[in-house]
Design a protein around this motif. Structure first.
Motif: not given
Length: 90
Positions: A16-22
């Motif tokens: 997903s390449r979510k920026k807020n993903s730890y």
């Protein structure tokens, strides 16, 4: 949740390449930071194992497992490869 489920969540976060993903943050920081975090969590587990409660030991063990899976992901080591290695050691 099983370890395989956690690994799938890690895979989903990476895809997903979510920026807020730890998870993605750790992977972006690279091998040294991943190794450092794994080492920190392992040290915390040891301390709680020796001096802490069962609850804290369990919590730290789960943190170690998560960080281990991220470490393995960063080396592109799959659960299938882990299972094969475990089979060799029966």
């Amino acid at each position: 949740m099983k370890i395989e489920d956690l690994n799938e969540i890690i895979d989903e976060r990476v895809k997903s390449r979510k920026k807020n993903s730890y998870t993605n943050k750790l992977l972006k920081l690279g091998p040294k930071k991943i190794a450092q975090k794994f080492g920190e969590e392992a040290s915390e587990l040891i301390i709680d194992f020796l001096k802490g409660s069962k609850k804290r030991t369990l919590e730290e063990a789960v943190d170690v497992i998560y960080h281990l899976l991220v470490l393995l992901k960063s080396k592109k080591i799959s659960m299938n490869e882990i299972h094969k290695e475990l089979e060799k050691r029966k």
